[in-house]
Structure formats: structure tokens, C-alpha cells
Design a protein around this motif. Structure first.
Motif, PDB file in Angstrom:
ATOM      1  N   MET A  25      -9.307  15.064  14.818  1.00 54.17           N
ATOM      2  CA  MET A  25     -10.765  14.899  15.219  1.00 54.17           C
ATOM      3  C   MET A  25     -11.349  16.416  15.412  1.00 54.17           C
ATOM      4  N   SER A  26     -12.547  16.356  15.226  1.00 60.42           N
ATOM      5  CA  SER A  26     -13.224  17.607  15.143  1.00 60.42           C
ATOM      6  C   SER A  26     -14.645  17.429  16.010  1.00 60.42           C
ATOM      7  N   ARG A  27     -15.238  18.535  16.653  1.00 58.56           N
ATOM      8  CA  ARG A  27     -16.344  18.477  17.226  1.00 58.56           C
ATOM      9  C   ARG A  27     -17.697  18.620  16.266  1.00 58.56           C
ATOM     10  N   THR A  28     -17.345  19.300  15.027  1.00 60.83           N
ATOM     11  CA  THR A  28     -18.348  19.497  14.100  1.00 60.83           C
ATOM     12  C   THR A  28     -18.333  18.564  12.897  1.00 60.83           C
ATOM     13  N   LYS A  29     -19.486  18.329  12.344  1.00 59.73           N
ATOM     14  CA  LYS A  29     -19.571  17.856  10.892  1.00 59.73           C
ATOM     15  C   LYS A  29     -18.899  18.594   9.928  1.00 59.73           C
ATOM     16  N   PRO A  30     -17.997  17.846   8.995  1.00 61.24           N
ATOM     17  CA  PRO A  30     -17.369  18.559   7.960  1.00 61.24           C
ATOM     18  C   PRO A  30     -18.631  19.232   7.002  1.00 61.24           C
ATOM     19  N   GLU A  31     -18.330  20.378   6.350  1.00 61.78           N
ATOM     20  CA  GLU A  31     -19.418  20.950   5.309  1.00 61.78           C
ATOM     21  C   GLU A  31     -19.693  19.953   4.395  1.00 61.78           C
ATOM     22  N   TYR A  32     -18.822  19.172   3.815  1.00 59.92           N
ATOM     23  CA  TYR A  32     -19.106  18.434   2.663  1.00 59.92           C
ATOM     24  C   TYR A  32     -20.124  17.221   3.146  1.00 59.92           C
ATOM     25  N   TRP A  33     -20.459  17.203   4.229  1.00 59.23           N
ATOM     26  CA  TRP A  33     -21.577  15.988   4.630  1.00 59.23           C
ATOM     27  C   TRP A  33     -22.943  16.406   4.022  1.00 59.23           C
ATOM     28  N   SER A  34     -23.182  17.864   4.175  1.00 59.19           N
ATOM     29  CA  SER A  34     -24.520  18.160   3.707  1.00 59.19           C
ATOM     30  C   SER A  34     -24.618  18.157   2.408  1.00 59.19           C
ATOM     31  N   ARG A  35     -23.569  17.766   1.459  1.00 58.44           N
ATOM     32  CA  ARG A  35     -23.730  17.680   0.155  1.00 58.44           C
ATOM     33  C   ARG A  35     -24.269  16.019  -0.500  1.00 58.44           C
ATOM     34  N   ASP A 139     -19.432   4.494   4.264  1.00 61.63           N
ATOM     35  CA  ASP A 139     -20.870   5.165   4.203  1.00 61.63           C
ATOM     36  C   ASP A 139     -21.446   5.187   5.506  1.00 61.63           C
ATOM     37  N   SER A 140     -21.000   5.001   6.554  1.00 60.58           N
ATOM     38  CA  SER A 140     -21.381   5.122   7.975  1.00 60.58           C
ATOM     39  C   SER A 140     -21.267   6.109   8.458  1.00 60.58           C
ATOM     40  N   GLN A 141     -22.176   7.021   8.536  1.00 58.44           N
ATOM     41  CA  GLN A 141     -22.030   8.259   9.459  1.00 58.44           C
ATOM     42  C   GLN A 141     -21.519   8.080  10.966  1.00 58.44           C
ATOM     43  N   THR A 142     -22.316   7.028  11.539  1.00 59.54           N
ATOM     44  CA  THR A 142     -22.099   6.641  12.802  1.00 59.54           C
ATOM     45  C   THR A 142     -20.524   6.272  12.841  1.00 59.54           C
ATOM     46  N   VAL A 143     -19.997   5.445  12.134  1.00 54.24           N
ATOM     47  CA  VAL A 143     -18.593   4.996  12.286  1.00 54.24           C
ATOM     48  C   VAL A 143     -17.875   6.223  12.324  1.00 54.24           C
ATOM     49  N   VAL A 144     -17.783   7.073  11.181  1.00 55.40           N
ATOM     50  CA  VAL A 144     -17.126   8.249  10.907  1.00 55.40           C
ATOM     51  C   VAL A 144     -17.159   9.024  12.440  1.00 55.40           C
ATOM     52  N   GLY A 145     -18.221   9.366  12.727  1.00 58.44           N
ATOM     53  CA  GLY A 145     -18.802  10.344  13.846  1.00 58.44           C
ATOM     54  C   GLY A 145     -17.897   9.729  15.190  1.00 58.44           C
ATOM     55  N   ILE A 146     -17.905   8.406  15.355  1.00 53.13           N
ATOM     56  CA  ILE A 146     -17.378   7.741  16.328  1.00 53.13           C
ATOM     57  C   ILE A 146     -15.844   8.072  16.133  1.00 53.13           C
ATOM     58  N   LEU A 147     -15.151   7.777  15.119  1.00 53.21           N
ATOM     59  CA  LEU A 147     -13.731   7.876  15.151  1.00 53.21           C
ATOM     60  C   LEU A 147     -13.205   9.226  14.757  1.00 53.21           C
ATOM     61  N   THR A 148     -14.233  10.147  14.331  1.00 51.06           N
ATOM     62  CA  THR A 148     -13.439  11.296  13.816  1.00 51.06           C
ATOM     63  C   THR A 148     -14.006  12.564  14.719  1.00 51.06           C
ATOM     64  N   MET A 149     -15.049  12.282  15.435  1.00 46.83           N
ATOM     65  CA  MET A 149     -15.718  13.512  16.251  1.00 46.83           C
ATOM     66  C   MET A 149     -16.400  13.082  17.623  1.00 46.83           C
ATOM     67  N   GLY A 150     -15.496  11.869  18.217  1.00 54.15           N
ATOM     68  CA  GLY A 150     -15.887  11.520  19.532  1.00 54.15           C
ATOM     69  C   GLY A 150     -17.361  11.239  19.975  1.00 54.15           C
ATOM     70  N   TRP A 151     -18.026  10.826  18.767  1.00 53.76           N
ATOM     71  CA  TRP A 151     -19.420  10.535  19.287  1.00 53.76           C
ATOM     72  C   TRP A 151     -19.460   9.364  20.158  1.00 53.76           C
ATOM     73  N   LYS A 152     -20.339   9.644  21.014  1.00 52.39           N
ATOM     74  CA  LYS A 152     -20.447   8.368  22.149  1.00 52.39           C
ATOM     75  C   LYS A 152     -21.131   7.070  21.460  1.00 52.39           C
ATOM     76  N   ASN A 153     -20.465   5.949  22.145  1.00 55.57           N
ATOM     77  CA  ASN A 153     -20.919   4.745  21.616  1.00 55.57           C
ATOM     78  C   ASN A 153     -20.509   3.607  22.971  1.00 55.57           C
ATOM     79  N   ASN A 154     -21.579   3.012  23.393  1.00 54.82           N
ATOM     80  CA  ASN A 154     -21.268   2.278  24.455  1.00 54.82           C
ATOM     81  C   ASN A 154     -21.081   0.839  23.938  1.00 54.82           C
ATOM     82  N   GLY A 155     -21.502   0.351  22.815  1.00 59.77           N
ATOM     83  CA  GLY A 155     -21.082  -0.884  22.365  1.00 59.77           C
ATOM     84  C   GLY A 155     -19.700  -0.907  21.625  1.00 59.77           C
TER      85      GLY A 155
END
Length: 199
Positions: A25-35, A139-155
Motif C-alpha cells: 500500500m502507498s499513499r501516493t500515486k505511482p509515477e508510471y500512472w502519469s504516462r 484499467d480502473s483507477q478507482t479499483v487500484v486506488g481503493i485496493l493499493t492506496m486506501g482510497w475511501k469507498n462507502n459502497g
């Protein structure tokens, strides 16, 4: 010599890495996302760069790595949903998975179920990961964010909990890397998973 500033450091949230199951888990987006660009407004040049980026990640993986691509489909959001995935084993086999998810759900639910399908397949058939490592591309940024960066999701808490439970079980034997990929950038695995999700 310590000097009091009147500021409590206990309220400052540090940037950190931490483990949940076997995903780092990481709090920041990986650098490769910007590419990777956005599938909504990606130029041809960005499409090529995104494809090249994912191919580079795969080429740098250990030789015995298993790869998986996942995708979700939703006719309307919410609406009828499906999940698709394809696994590529080091031996060259391609295992295709698909599942109708619900008659009235969201694209996020379908994308999460697609990841869960891969984890369930690996748990049931451990021989599919002979090198004990799998890279799962969503290809879902939200899925990867929830599972690897602890993004909030109420559903979709129950599906997320099932994924985390599967990850904890797999962590005893297998390293799982969940990575973001470029949707509709011409990557074969993406296209196969997308087609399966729509069947």
C-alpha cells in the motif's frame, strides 16, 4: 536542544507505505500512472506511451510471473453488469474468466468482481502461478486506488472484504501486484478482458 512550537506532530499524517495482505500500500500515486493518459481524451501518442509503459512493467517482471488483465462492463451506470478477466501463465496458457455480476449495478462493482475472479481462480488452482507471483492489471483507477492506496469507498464493502480476504490467504504463498493499465490502448489482455466482460 528542543524548542516548543505549540504544534502537535501527532496531527500530521506521515507519507508511508504499508501492507494489506500481500499488496504493498502507498499513499501516493505511482509515477508510471502519469504516462497512461485518460481513456476519455487520450491522444495516439499517449496511447502508444501507455502501451509501452505496461509492456516495460511486464518485461521487468520475474520470468515465472503470471499476468492477468481484468475489466468490468456496465450497459448503463447503474445497469446490467459483467466482469471479465484473462490470465496468462508462464507456460503460455490463457485462462479466460467471465461472470454476469448483477442486473442493476455499477461499473465499479463489475471492475472489483473482475479482480476477485482472478484471485479466486489462483486460490483454486495454485499451479497457475508457478513462480508465486502474479501481476493483475486493471484499467480502473478507482479499483487500484481503493485496493493499493486506501482510497475511501462507502459502497461494495462486501466485495472489497472478499478481495482483502483472498489477498491475505494468497500472501502466504504468492506475491500479488495490482497495477493500473491503459484501458482501450490496444493491449491484447485488456481487449480480451473487455470482450469477456461484455459477453
Amino acid at each position: 536542544m528542543e524548542k516548543s512550537t505549540g504544534v502537535s506532530i501527532s496531527t500530521i499524517e506521515p507519507e508511508m507505505d504499508y501492507d494489506v495482505g500481500c499488496i504493498r500500500m502507498s499513499r501516493t500515486k505511482p509515477e508510471y500512472w502519469s504516462r497512461l493518459g485518460s481513456s476519455k481524451n487520450r491522444t495516439h501518442e499517449q496511447e502508444n506511451l501507455g502501451k509501452e509503459t505496461i509492456m516495460d512493467i511486464m518485461m521487468e517482471a520475474p520470468q515465472e510471473c503470471t499476468f492477468a488483465f481484468t475489466d468490468g462492463s456496465c450497459l448503463t451506470n447503474p445497469g446490467p453488469t459483467g466482469a471479465g478477466a484473462v490470465l496468462y501463465t508462464p507456460g503460455g496458457d490463457a485462462i479466460r474468466l467471465k461472470r454476469a455480476v448483477t442486473k442493476h449495478g455499477t461499473i465499479l462493482l463489475a471492475e472489483l468482481v473482475a479482480v476477485l475472479m482472478v484471485l479466486e481462480e489462483i486460490l483454486q488452482h495454485p499451479h497457475l502461478t508457478p513462480g508465486n507471483i502474479i501481476q493483475i492489471f486493471s484499467d480502473s483507477q478507482t479499483v487500484v486506488g481503493i485496493l493499493t492506496m486506501g482510497w475511501k469507498n462507502n459502497g461494495h464493502r462486501s466485495v472489497i472484504e472478499e478481495i482483502k480476504k483472498a489477498l491475505r490467504t494468497l500472501s502466504m504463498t504468492t506475491t500479488v501486484q495490482l497495477l493500473l493499465t491503459s484501458g482501450h490502448a490496444g493491449l491484447q489482455g485488456n481487449e480480451v478482458a473487455d470482450g469477456l466482460a461484455k459477453e
